[in-house]
Scaffold this active site. Structure first.
Site, PDB file in Angstrom:
ATOM      1  N   ASP A  58     -11.519  54.227  62.874  1.00 49.73           N
ATOM      2  CA  ASP A  58     -10.434  54.852  63.641  1.00 49.73           C
ATOM      3  C   ASP A  58      -9.640  53.792  64.402  1.00 49.73           C
ATOM      4  OD1 ASP A  58      -8.860  56.845  64.654  1.00 49.73           O
ATOM      5  OD2 ASP A  58     -10.336  57.603  66.081  1.00 49.73           O
TER       6      ASP A  58
ATOM      7  N   HIS B 122      -3.014  50.548  58.513  1.00 53.32           N
ATOM      8  CA  HIS B 122      -3.930  50.920  57.428  1.00 53.32           C
ATOM      9  C   HIS B 122      -4.165  49.721  56.492  1.00 53.32           C
ATOM     10  CE1 HIS B 122      -3.746  54.904  58.945  1.00 53.32           C
ATOM     11  NE2 HIS B 122      -2.522  55.171  58.525  1.00 53.32           N
TER      12      HIS B 122
ATOM     13  N   LEU C  85     -25.983  48.119  46.907  1.00 51.55           N
ATOM     14  CA  LEU C  85     -25.412  48.966  47.964  1.00 51.55           C
ATOM     15  C   LEU C  85     -24.629  50.108  47.332  1.00 51.55           C
ATOM     16  CD1 LEU C  85     -24.463  49.364  51.028  1.00 51.55           C
ATOM     17  CD2 LEU C  85     -22.431  48.083  50.355  1.00 51.55           C
TER      18      LEU C  85
HETATM   19  C1  FPP Z   1      -7.827  56.157  61.092  1.00 55.56           C
HETATM   20  O1  FPP Z   1      -6.901  55.522  61.934  1.00 55.56           O
HETATM   21  C2  FPP Z   1      -7.764  55.638  59.738  1.00 55.56           C
HETATM   22  C3  FPP Z   1      -7.382  56.341  58.620  1.00 55.56           C
HETATM   23  C4  FPP Z   1      -6.963  57.742  58.687  1.00 55.56           C
HETATM   24  C5  FPP Z   1      -7.319  55.717  57.301  1.00 55.56           C
HETATM   25  C6  FPP Z   1      -8.436  54.789  56.939  1.00 55.56           C
HETATM   26  C7  FPP Z   1      -7.954  53.955  55.859  1.00 55.56           C
HETATM   27  C8  FPP Z   1      -8.143  52.637  55.753  1.00 55.56           C
HETATM   28  C9  FPP Z   1      -8.991  51.841  56.671  1.00 55.56           C
HETATM   29  C10 FPP Z   1      -7.387  51.925  54.696  1.00 55.56           C
HETATM   30  C11 FPP Z   1      -8.078  51.534  53.455  1.00 55.56           C
HETATM   31  C12 FPP Z   1      -9.122  52.420  52.916  1.00 55.56           C
HETATM   32  C13 FPP Z   1      -9.663  52.292  51.687  1.00 55.56           C
HETATM   33  C14 FPP Z   1     -10.787  53.184  51.309  1.00 55.56           C
HETATM   34  C15 FPP Z   1      -9.184  51.318  50.700  1.00 55.56           C
HETATM   35  P1  FPP Z   1      -5.727  56.371  62.578  1.00 55.56           P
HETATM   36  O2  FPP Z   1      -4.521  56.211  61.732  1.00 55.56           O
HETATM   37  O3  FPP Z   1      -6.191  57.762  62.794  1.00 55.56           O
HETATM   38  O4  FPP Z   1      -5.547  55.630  63.946  1.00 55.56           O
HETATM   39  P2  FPP Z   1      -4.981  56.248  65.301  1.00 55.56           P
HETATM   40  O5  FPP Z   1      -6.010  57.216  65.778  1.00 55.56           O
HETATM   41  O6  FPP Z   1      -4.856  55.042  66.163  1.00 55.56           O
HETATM   42  O7  FPP Z   1      -3.671  56.891  64.975  1.00 55.56           O
END
Ligand code: FPP
Length: 249
Positions: A16, A33, A127
């Site tokens: 997050d 991201h 893994l």
């Molecule tokens: C949460 O941060 C993150 C996500 C919803 C996306 C997770 C994706 C990745 C880490 C990118 C790559 C993933 C793969 C599997 C290749 P948020 O956007 O909710 O953050 P915020 O709460 O600060 O808005």
């Protein structure tokens, strides 16, 4: 089984803070991201090195479909790109990828890329990397109940034989161990519809670090904290006493 100095068998991470990281750096949320990919590489490598058998990453929740279309589109593109680009290193490291979630809502392109990643890593034995995509724990539980009810209605299952094991086998995570440790980054302290059944006895570890800044040291810190926790699973006594009692059984 000693509860101390132990490496968790299964670690699950709620990644997050990508959006907040981007905002703090004056960047577009999508850049957050993109920057979230490197910590994934780091935790995978670290998990392999420690002999952790299973690592689950919450990459896209069912609720995330409610984000602006441009952000959802950028995430889908990122999943496709990473599925292809990360495959060789994952294979080299002995990683097997498994996807959990409702994959039916993804476009054919995203689904094919993810399924190719699953298919081409089936030999990975070090893994299991579980990617939770379009994942909702409540939807998973409802789906399991529906599947079992259908079996019972068709006369193929005696409802009296449904126990915890049978129920767990009807979940997307069938065959995986329950997570021992759930880590959430960015300072939020909730599970957000993630592995609600499976994490019943998991140790929870929350860190203020935003996901794109999550380092190997942060992961090691969570593992150290886990090793210091006493896990009694509702029993009484020190871990050593619980262990001794278990052995006597
Ligand atoms: C949460 O941060 C993150 C996500 C919803 C996306 C997770 C994706 C990745 C880490 C990118 C790559 C993933 C793969 C599997 C290749 P948020 O956007 O909710 O953050 P915020 O709460 O600060 O808005």
């Amino acid at each position: 089984m000693s509860a101390r100095n132990r490496i968790p068998q299964h670690v699950a991470i709620i990644m997050d803070g990508n959006g907040r990281w981007a905002e703090r750096h004056g960047l577009d949320r999508n850049e957050g991201h993109v920057r979230g990919v490197e910590p994934i590489r780091t935790v995978v490598r670290t998990a392999v090195r420690h002999g952790i058998g299973c690592l689950t990453l919450y990459a896209f929740s069912t609720e995330n479909w409610g984000r602006p279309a441009a952000e959802v589109g950028a995430l889908m593109e990122l999943f496709c790109r990473c599925a292809a680009s990360e495959m060789p290193e994952l294979r080299d490291q002995g990683v097997r990828v498994r996807i959990i979630g409702d994959r039916s809502r993804f476009s054919a392109e995203v689904r094919e890329n993810l399924e190719a990643l699953e298919r081409d890593t089936t030999r990975g034995a070090r893994l299991t990397l579980v990617l939770a995509l379009d994942y909702s724990s409540r939807a998973e539980l409802v789906g399991a109940a529906r599947r079992l009810a259908r079996e019972a209605a068709a006369g193929r299952l005696d409802p009296e034989t449904i126990d915890e094991r049978r129920f767990a086998d009807a979940l997307w995570t069938a065959g995986l161990p329950d997570p021992d440790l759930v880590i959430r980054t960015s300072g939020e302290q909730r599970l957000s519809n993630f592995l609600l059944w499976q994490a019943s006895y998991a140790e929870l570890c929350f860190t203020e670090v935003l996901w794109p800044d999550f380092t190997e040291a942060d992961f090691e810190h969570a593992l150290d904290e886990y090793a210091r926790r006493d896990r009694r699973f509702g029993r009484v006594g020190t871990p050593e006493e619980c262990e001794r009692r278990d052995e006597e059984k």
